[in-house]
Design a protein around this motif. Structure first.
Motif, PDB file in Angstrom:
ATOM      1  N   LEU A  76       0.875  -1.174   0.000  1.00  0.00           N
ATOM      2  CA  LEU A  76       0.000   0.000   0.000  1.00  0.00           C
ATOM      3  C   LEU A  76       0.911   1.222   0.000  1.00  0.00           C
ATOM      4  O   LEU A  76       1.538   1.536   1.002  1.00  0.00           O
ATOM      5  N   LYS A 129      -0.011   4.408  -0.645  1.00  0.00           N
ATOM      6  CA  LYS A 129      -0.633   5.589  -0.054  1.00  0.00           C
ATOM      7  C   LYS A 129      -2.118   5.324   0.158  1.00  0.00           C
ATOM      8  O   LYS A 129      -2.763   4.711  -0.684  1.00  0.00           O
ATOM      9  N   ARG A 130      -2.625   5.765   1.285  1.00  0.00           N
ATOM     10  CA  ARG A 130      -4.071   5.697   1.536  1.00  0.00           C
ATOM     11  C   ARG A 130      -4.562   7.080   1.932  1.00  0.00           C
ATOM     12  O   ARG A 130      -3.920   7.765   2.724  1.00  0.00           O
ATOM     13  N   TRP A 131      -5.700   7.438   1.362  1.00  0.00           N
ATOM     14  CA  TRP A 131      -6.339   8.691   1.726  1.00  0.00           C
ATOM     15  C   TRP A 131      -7.641   8.351   2.452  1.00  0.00           C
ATOM     16  O   TRP A 131      -8.597   7.888   1.825  1.00  0.00           O
ATOM     17  N   ASN A 132      -7.654   8.539   3.755  1.00  0.00           N
ATOM     18  CA  ASN A 132      -8.859   8.311   4.550  1.00  0.00           C
ATOM     19  C   ASN A 132      -9.600   9.628   4.744  1.00  0.00           C
ATOM     20  O   ASN A 132      -9.071  10.554   5.353  1.00  0.00           O
ATOM     21  N   LYS A 133     -10.800   9.695   4.231  1.00  0.00           N
ATOM     22  CA  LYS A 133     -11.643  10.875   4.425  1.00  0.00           C
ATOM     23  C   LYS A 133     -12.877  10.463   5.219  1.00  0.00           C
ATOM     24  O   LYS A 133     -13.148   9.283   5.398  1.00  0.00           O
ATOM     25  N   LYS A 134     -13.625  11.456   5.657  1.00  0.00           N
ATOM     26  CA  LYS A 134     -14.803  11.170   6.478  1.00  0.00           C
ATOM     27  C   LYS A 134     -15.760  10.200   5.782  1.00  0.00           C
ATOM     28  O   LYS A 134     -16.268   9.267   6.392  1.00  0.00           O
ATOM     29  N   ASP A 135     -16.022  10.428   4.494  1.00  0.00           N
ATOM     30  CA  ASP A 135     -17.010   9.608   3.791  1.00  0.00           C
ATOM     31  C   ASP A 135     -16.439   8.809   2.631  1.00  0.00           C
ATOM     32  O   ASP A 135     -17.194   8.277   1.805  1.00  0.00           O
ATOM     33  N   SER A 136     -15.130   8.742   2.521  1.00  0.00           N
ATOM     34  CA  SER A 136     -14.551   7.999   1.404  1.00  0.00           C
ATOM     35  C   SER A 136     -13.139   7.523   1.736  1.00  0.00           C
ATOM     36  O   SER A 136     -12.536   7.959   2.729  1.00  0.00           O
ATOM     37  N   GLN A 137     -12.661   6.642   0.899  1.00  0.00           N
ATOM     38  CA  GLN A 137     -11.292   6.156   1.050  1.00  0.00           C
ATOM     39  C   GLN A 137     -10.711   5.916  -0.340  1.00  0.00           C
ATOM     40  O   GLN A 137     -11.403   5.446  -1.245  1.00  0.00           O
ATOM     41  N   GLU A 141     -13.509   4.773  -3.153  1.00  0.00           N
ATOM     42  CA  GLU A 141     -14.871   4.317  -2.875  1.00  0.00           C
ATOM     43  C   GLU A 141     -15.498   5.096  -1.728  1.00  0.00           C
ATOM     44  O   GLU A 141     -14.800   5.616  -0.847  1.00  0.00           O
ATOM     45  N   ASN A 142     -16.798   5.195  -1.799  1.00  0.00           N
ATOM     46  CA  ASN A 142     -17.572   5.549  -0.622  1.00  0.00           C
ATOM     47  C   ASN A 142     -18.631   4.462  -0.488  1.00  0.00           C
ATOM     48  O   ASN A 142     -18.470   3.385  -1.055  1.00  0.00           O
ATOM     49  N   ARG A 143     -19.684   4.694   0.246  1.00  0.00           N
ATOM     50  CA  ARG A 143     -20.619   3.595   0.494  1.00  0.00           C
ATOM     51  C   ARG A 143     -21.552   3.335  -0.686  1.00  0.00           C
ATOM     52  O   ARG A 143     -22.222   2.308  -0.718  1.00  0.00           O
ATOM     53  N   ALA A 202       6.730  -0.623   3.009  1.00  0.00           N
ATOM     54  CA  ALA A 202       5.649   0.060   2.317  1.00  0.00           C
ATOM     55  C   ALA A 202       5.361   1.401   2.950  1.00  0.00           C
ATOM     56  O   ALA A 202       5.639   1.617   4.113  1.00  0.00           O
ATOM     57  N   TYR A 203       4.884   2.214   2.242  1.00  0.00           N
ATOM     58  CA  TYR A 203       4.319   3.561   2.329  1.00  0.00           C
ATOM     59  C   TYR A 203       3.976   4.250   3.658  1.00  0.00           C
ATOM     60  O   TYR A 203       4.540   3.980   4.667  1.00  0.00           O
ATOM     61  N   ALA A 204       2.971   5.040   3.546  1.00  0.00           N
ATOM     62  CA  ALA A 204       2.442   5.713   4.734  1.00  0.00           C
ATOM     63  C   ALA A 204       1.010   6.097   4.488  1.00  0.00           C
ATOM     64  O   ALA A 204       0.675   6.559   3.413  1.00  0.00           O
ATOM     65  N   ALA A 205       0.182   5.882   5.467  1.00  0.00           N
ATOM     66  CA  ALA A 205      -1.176   6.406   5.382  1.00  0.00           C
ATOM     67  C   ALA A 205      -1.090   7.860   5.803  1.00  0.00           C
ATOM     68  O   ALA A 205      -0.047   8.321   6.258  1.00  0.00           O
ATOM     69  N   GLU A 206      -2.172   8.568   5.629  1.00  0.00           N
ATOM     70  CA  GLU A 206      -2.173   9.946   6.090  1.00  0.00           C
ATOM     71  C   GLU A 206      -1.885   9.981   7.579  1.00  0.00           C
ATOM     72  O   GLU A 206      -2.290   9.084   8.324  1.00  0.00           O
ATOM     73  N   ASN A 233     -12.045   8.112  10.303  1.00  0.00           N
ATOM     74  CA  ASN A 233     -12.027   8.457   8.875  1.00  0.00           C
ATOM     75  C   ASN A 233     -11.624   7.237   8.045  1.00  0.00           C
ATOM     76  O   ASN A 233     -10.717   6.493   8.425  1.00  0.00           O
ATOM     77  N   GLY A 234     -12.281   7.058   6.903  1.00  0.00           N
ATOM     78  CA  GLY A 234     -11.982   5.924   6.027  1.00  0.00           C
ATOM     79  C   GLY A 234     -12.849   4.712   6.302  1.00  0.00           C
ATOM     80  O   GLY A 234     -12.705   3.681   5.655  1.00  0.00           O
ATOM     81  N   VAL A 264     -15.607   3.155   5.457  1.00  0.00           N
ATOM     82  CA  VAL A 264     -16.628   3.249   4.414  1.00  0.00           C
ATOM     83  C   VAL A 264     -17.187   1.902   3.963  1.00  0.00           C
ATOM     84  O   VAL A 264     -18.056   1.849   3.113  1.00  0.00           O
ATOM     85  N   LYS A 320     -19.915   6.578  10.877  1.00  0.00           N
ATOM     86  CA  LYS A 320     -18.440   6.357  10.831  1.00  0.00           C
ATOM     87  C   LYS A 320     -17.876   6.346  12.255  1.00  0.00           C
ATOM     88  O   LYS A 320     -16.821   6.905  12.525  1.00  0.00           O
ATOM     89  N   ASN A 356      -7.830   6.445  10.185  1.00  0.00           N
ATOM     90  CA  ASN A 356      -7.466   7.633  10.949  1.00  0.00           C
ATOM     91  C   ASN A 356      -8.534   7.971  11.980  1.00  0.00           C
ATOM     92  O   ASN A 356      -9.735   7.860  11.712  1.00  0.00           O
TER      93      ASN A 356
END
Lengths: 219, 110
Positions: free
Chosen positions: A82, A84-92, A128-130, B19-23, B44-45, B47, B75, B102
């Motif tokens: 992995l 890079k991962r971008w975790n957002k409130k309603d998506s990933q 993705e989101n839900r 490997a990498y890094a998450a936020e 967060n994440g 989903v 969430k 997160n």
């Protein structure tokens, strides 16, 4: 140049996926200590991939592939990272590097009963989101003198309802694959994904009437 | 030869590099006083069902944890502890971050 046009098309599809229906992905990396079994069967090949994730950033496992028309069997140790991962409130969103090293065995033509070292590598991205999902991945495979080929695919998906944790989750998806060297080099496959607990099933049929059936078990 | 070089470079990176890094996870915003009541964590994440299952597996390995409830709509996860036990905010944050997600906020029920 044809590769470039095809890539632009698939990326455009990926972009469209952000605003219309799309899918959920069979993750190449699981949670720490997680084991995943993935079985994939489509118009080109049958594959099995068993991997273990020591962390949420890496998985290592065994990959078996059989390409029916090529009569090519690939046995490889595969590592997924992995990046890079971008975790957002309603998506990933995720970006992965997937690579393998092993041996290829051919039963076809000039290379009948030939075994050579082989490797492959590629990038995979998903968002993705839900309700919506989109993904893209590519791969370059090198099997010594036997063969070398490039492939890429994209998916979009839409969940008709938002299931709670533990419910049956349903996704309707469209997959587009591009394999430049193939006779039919673009394959479009509508499919359904069913996900409940540790089991995930996908079934579909491409526009040439060929079946797709995938199964994933996570534990 | 060029293709082979590119392939070998990618394979080397894949097999050799960590490997990498998450936020970067945000620090927990709730007070650090440890109580033994339920803890609500905004994540967060979170989903999908798989994300929820990952957190359930991770917290299930902790002796102090009786169980967790996951609400994909909000969430939010709720951690239930065994009698007289708990986890501090830093530990909770680390467990969630190590699982690939997160922490947005932590709220303790007294």
């Amino acid at each position: 140049m044809r590769y470039l046009y095809a890539s632009i098309f698939l990326w455009a599809l990926l972009g469209v996926g952000l605003i219309i229906p799309n899918i959920a992905d069979a993750r190449p990396v699981s949670y720490p200590g997680g084991i995943t079994l993935m079985l994939n069967n489509d118009n080109d090949k049958n594959t099995a991939h068993l991997h273990y994730s020591p962390t949420a950033k890496t998985s290592i496992g065994y990959k078996l592939e059989y390409w029916r028309d090529k009569e090519l069997t690939l046995n490889a140790i595969q590592m997924n990272n992995l990046l890079k991962r971008w975790n957002k409130k309603d998506s990933q969103a995720n970006l992965y590097l997937k690579s393998g090293l092993g041996i290829a065995h051919s039963d076809k033509g000039d290379f009948d009963n030939e075994t050579q070292a082989a490797g492959f590598t590629g990038l995979a991205a998903d968002w993705e989101n839900r309700r919506f999902f989109t993904s893209y991945e590519n791969r370059y495979t090198e099997a010594g003198d036997i063969d070398d080929f490039y492939s890429q695919s994209a998916r979009v998906g839409w969940a008709p309802y938002e299931g709670d944790y533990g419910d049956l989750h349903t996704w309707l998806m469209l997959q587009v694959e591009h394999m430049p060297e193939a006779k039919d080099n673009v394959t479009v496959t509508p499919l359904i994904r069913l996900f409940k607990g540790v089991h995930m099933l996908e079934a579909g049929m491409n526009t040439r009437g060929e079946a797709l059936f995938n199964y994933v078990l996570r534990y | 030869m060029k293709k082979l070089t590119i392939l070998m470079t990618a394979l080397t990176l894949s097999f050799a590099a960590p490997a990498y890094a998450a936020e970067d996870s945000k620090p927990a915003t709730a007070e650090q006083t440890i109580s033994t009541g339920d803890v609500h964590v905004s994540v967060n994440g979170l989903v999908c069902d798989f994300c929820a299952r990952a957190l359930e597996k991770v917290f299930g390995k902790e002796e102090a944890v009786k169980g967790i409830d996951v609400n994909l709509d909000t969430k939010m996860i709720t951690i239930n502890f065994n009698k007289g036990q708990s986890l501090d905010n830093e530990t909770i944050t680390n467990l969630i971050t190590d699982a690939g997600y997160n922490v947005e906020g932590i709220h303790r029920v007294e």
